[in-house]
Design a protein around this motif. Structure first.
Motif, PDB file in Angstrom:
ATOM      1  N   GLY A  20       0.770  -1.246   0.000  1.00 32.94           N
ATOM      2  CA  GLY A  20       0.000   0.000   0.000  1.00 32.94           C
ATOM      3  C   GLY A  20       0.791   1.281   0.000  1.00 32.94           C
ATOM      4  N   TYR A  21       2.079   1.234  -0.311  1.00 36.31           N
ATOM      5  CA  TYR A  21       2.889   2.446  -0.310  1.00 36.31           C
ATOM      6  C   TYR A  21       2.814   3.162  -1.662  1.00 36.31           C
ATOM      7  N   PRO A  22       2.849   4.513  -1.664  1.00 33.40           N
ATOM      8  CA  PRO A  22       2.812   5.269  -2.927  1.00 33.40           C
ATOM      9  C   PRO A  22       4.143   5.194  -3.662  1.00 33.40           C
ATOM     10  N   LYS A  23       4.099   5.378  -4.976  1.00 32.50           N
ATOM     11  CA  LYS A  23       5.281   5.235  -5.818  1.00 32.50           C
ATOM     12  C   LYS A  23       6.411   6.176  -5.395  1.00 32.50           C
ATOM     13  N   GLU A  24       6.087   7.426  -5.094  1.00 31.20           N
ATOM     14  CA  GLU A  24       7.119   8.397  -4.737  1.00 31.20           C
ATOM     15  C   GLU A  24       7.868   7.954  -3.490  1.00 31.20           C
ATOM     16  N   TRP A  25       7.126   7.406  -2.517  1.00 33.74           N
ATOM     17  CA  TRP A  25       7.754   6.924  -1.286  1.00 33.74           C
ATOM     18  C   TRP A  25       8.635   5.717  -1.593  1.00 33.74           C
ATOM     19  N   ILE A  26       8.136   4.815  -2.424  1.00 34.23           N
ATOM     20  CA  ILE A  26       8.875   3.593  -2.754  1.00 34.23           C
ATOM     21  C   ILE A  26      10.223   3.926  -3.394  1.00 34.23           C
ATOM     22  N   ASP A  27      10.239   4.910  -4.289  1.00 32.27           N
ATOM     23  CA  ASP A  27      11.489   5.298  -4.948  1.00 32.27           C
ATOM     24  C   ASP A  27      12.534   5.744  -3.926  1.00 32.27           C
ATOM     25  N   LYS A  28      12.109   6.525  -2.947  1.00 29.01           N
ATOM     26  CA  LYS A  28      13.045   6.971  -1.903  1.00 29.01           C
ATOM     27  C   LYS A  28      13.485   5.806  -1.035  1.00 29.01           C
ATOM     28  N   ARG A  29      12.545   4.940  -0.706  1.00 35.33           N
ATOM     29  CA  ARG A  29      12.878   3.793   0.156  1.00 35.33           C
ATOM     30  C   ARG A  29      13.910   2.887  -0.512  1.00 35.33           C
ATOM     31  N   LEU A  30      13.738   2.632  -1.794  1.00 34.05           N
ATOM     32  CA  LEU A  30      14.679   1.771  -2.512  1.00 34.05           C
ATOM     33  C   LEU A  30      16.043   2.434  -2.629  1.00 34.05           C
ATOM     34  N   ARG A  31      16.053   3.750  -2.837  1.00 34.72           N
ATOM     35  CA  ARG A  31      17.329   4.459  -2.878  1.00 34.72           C
ATOM     36  C   ARG A  31      18.015   4.373  -1.518  1.00 34.72           C
ATOM     37  N   GLY A  32      17.222   4.464  -0.456  1.00 29.86           N
ATOM     38  CA  GLY A  32      17.774   4.355   0.889  1.00 29.86           C
ATOM     39  C   GLY A  32      18.377   2.982   1.153  1.00 29.86           C
ATOM     40  N   ILE A  33      17.742   1.939   0.615  1.00 27.25           N
ATOM     41  CA  ILE A  33      18.261   0.580   0.769  1.00 27.25           C
ATOM     42  C   ILE A  33      19.626   0.458   0.090  1.00 27.25           C
ATOM     43  N   ALA A  34      19.757   1.051  -1.104  1.00 24.37           N
ATOM     44  CA  ALA A  34      21.031   1.006  -1.829  1.00 24.37           C
ATOM     45  C   ALA A  34      22.122   1.757  -1.068  1.00 24.37           C
ATOM     46  N   ILE A  35      21.777   2.920  -0.520  1.00 29.00           N
ATOM     47  CA  ILE A  35      22.745   3.707   0.248  1.00 29.00           C
ATOM     48  C   ILE A  35      23.161   2.951   1.504  1.00 29.00           C
ATOM     49  N   ARG A  36      22.201   2.305   2.154  1.00 27.65           N
ATOM     50  CA  ARG A  36      22.499   1.520   3.340  1.00 27.65           C
ATOM     51  C   ARG A  36      23.443   0.354   3.000  1.00 27.65           C
ATOM     52  N   GLN A  37      23.195  -0.293   1.870  1.00 34.11           N
ATOM     53  CA  GLN A  37      24.052  -1.399   1.447  1.00 34.11           C
ATOM     54  C   GLN A  37      25.478  -0.925   1.181  1.00 34.11           C
ATOM     55  N   ASN A  38      25.608   0.242   0.560  1.00 34.36           N
ATOM     56  CA  ASN A  38      26.939   0.813   0.318  1.00 34.36           C
ATOM     57  C   ASN A  38      27.669   1.073   1.634  1.00 34.36           C
ATOM     58  N   LEU A  39      26.911   1.543   2.635  1.00 36.57           N
ATOM     59  CA  LEU A  39      27.510   1.831   3.938  1.00 36.57           C
ATOM     60  C   LEU A  39      27.982   0.550   4.622  1.00 36.57           C
ATOM     61  N   THR A  40      27.139  -0.474   4.644  1.00 40.21           N
ATOM     62  CA  THR A  40      27.536  -1.724   5.305  1.00 40.21           C
ATOM     63  C   THR A  40      28.704  -2.380   4.563  1.00 40.21           C
ATOM     64  N   ASP A  41      28.746  -2.249   3.233  1.00 36.14           N
ATOM     65  CA  ASP A  41      29.893  -2.760   2.474  1.00 36.14           C
ATOM     66  C   ASP A  41      31.170  -2.024   2.880  1.00 36.14           C
ATOM     67  N   GLU A  42      31.052  -0.715   3.069  1.00 34.93           N
ATOM     68  CA  GLU A  42      32.198   0.084   3.492  1.00 34.93           C
ATOM     69  C   GLU A  42      32.651  -0.329   4.891  1.00 34.93           C
ATOM     70  N   TRP A  43      31.694  -0.546   5.788  1.00 35.18           N
ATOM     71  CA  TRP A  43      32.052  -0.991   7.139  1.00 35.18           C
ATOM     72  C   TRP A  43      32.776  -2.333   7.120  1.00 35.18           C
ATOM     73  N   LYS A  44      32.342  -3.217   6.251  1.00 34.11           N
ATOM     74  CA  LYS A  44      33.017  -4.519   6.126  1.00 34.11           C
ATOM     75  C   LYS A  44      34.466  -4.331   5.712  1.00 34.11           C
ATOM     76  N   LYS A  45      34.723  -3.403   4.805  1.00 33.50           N
ATOM     77  CA  LYS A  45      36.098  -3.117   4.379  1.00 33.50           C
ATOM     78  C   LYS A  45      36.939  -2.617   5.541  1.00 33.50           C
ATOM     79  N   ARG A  46      36.295  -1.955   6.495  1.00 32.28           N
ATOM     80  CA  ARG A  46      37.008  -1.394   7.649  1.00 32.28           C
ATOM     81  C   ARG A  46      37.063  -2.377   8.821  1.00 32.28           C
TER      82      ARG A  46
END
Length: 275
Positions: A133-159
């Motif tokens: 039931g989420y609107p498209k505009e919200w979904i786009d931001k949520r998915l972008r946030g998931i990608a940014i979060r994944q980049n962060l956890t990948d960076e933490w793994k490197k450290r």
């Protein structure tokens, strides 16, 4: 989210085994979906008593695999591949059995498609949020946030950050610097009482944006400075969150109201229950 599958609106946790090239599914989630049992673990115990052969092969059919538990933490849960699930289904008298078998085949086919074309995984994640039931505009931001979060956890793994507990501590530092609240405090602020409720799934647009900003800035600082200890990573997380916190305060001054709100983006089913 990519490891959560929906069968007739029921969430089934799953993990893709790269070596075996097959899915493993949470047995308790499958039993709950097929039986609508209020206590699927008890149902499984009774089912095994009714079927001694299944009981004898249970250790072979089921494998403990780490998945996200109801409290949001990773824990090992009894899981089975498609072959194992088909054997378990034989002991469940449910009209949903046949549709579930077809669903298993479809999930497997879709995974093979996603390996060939990773963009399909994102599209299916969009579909999952749309069904909730989420609107498209919200979904786009949520998915972008998931990608940014994944980049962060990948960076933490490197450290050298590998423990879930350490991820949680660093995430809390970013959140506290950004919003003045840790994730657990934020969930309480929003009235999220269920342990399996994802805080970010209940954030509004601005809350998601500043969450992304804090995590992205943290990633950028870490990539530049390459911290080599937990304490140094913690300081980087605080600095990244502070950048987002300053931007949030400036935004609040301009718009005349707080960014953080007790209001939630609740799935339609939850809204209906409240109404």
């Amino acid at each position: 989210m990519s490891n959560i599958k929906l069968f007739q609106e029921k969430e089934i946790r799953s993990v893709w085994n790269e070596d075996e090239e097959q899915w493993y599914f949470s047995v308790v989630d499958v039993v709950e979906a097929l039986t609508d049992s209020a206590d699927p673990k008890q149902y499984i115990k009774k089912m095994k008593k009714r079927d001694p052969i299944l009981q004898s092969y249970w250790g072979t059919i089921c494998t403990p695999i780490e998945m996200i538990a109801l409290d949001g933490k990773k824990r090992k849960v009894q899981s089975a591949n498609v072959k194992g699930l088909l054997r378990i289904i034989q002991s469940i008298p449910s009209p949903k059995a046949e549709p579930f078998k077809l669903w298993l085949s479809q999930v497997g086919y879709e995974r093979l498609q996603e390996i060939e074309n990773p963009e399909l995984a994102q599209e299916r994640m969009k579909e999952l949020y749309e069904k909730k039931g989420y609107p498209k505009e919200w979904i786009d931001k949520r998915l972008r946030g998931i990608a940014i979060r994944q980049n962060l956890t990948d960076e933490w793994k490197k450290r050298g950050i590998t423990e879930e507990r350490d991820y949680a501590i660093l995430t809390a530092e970013i959140s506290k610097a950004t919003f003045g609240m840790t994730p657990s405090e934020y969930k309480e602020f929003k009235g999220l009482t269920k342990k399996n409720q994802n805080l970010r799934d209940h954030m509004n647009d601005l809350e998601l944006i500043f969450t992304m900003l804090g995590e992205r800035v943290t990633t950028e600082i870490s990539e530049k400075e390459e911290p080599d200890s937990f304490d140094e990573n913690k300081k980087v997380a605080q600095r990244g969150g502070k950048v987002a916190g300053v931007a949030r305060e400036a935004t609040e001054k301009e718009i005349g109201h707080p960014v953080s709100t007790p209001e939630n983006f609740l799935p339609i089913s939850e809204k209906s229950l409240k109404e």
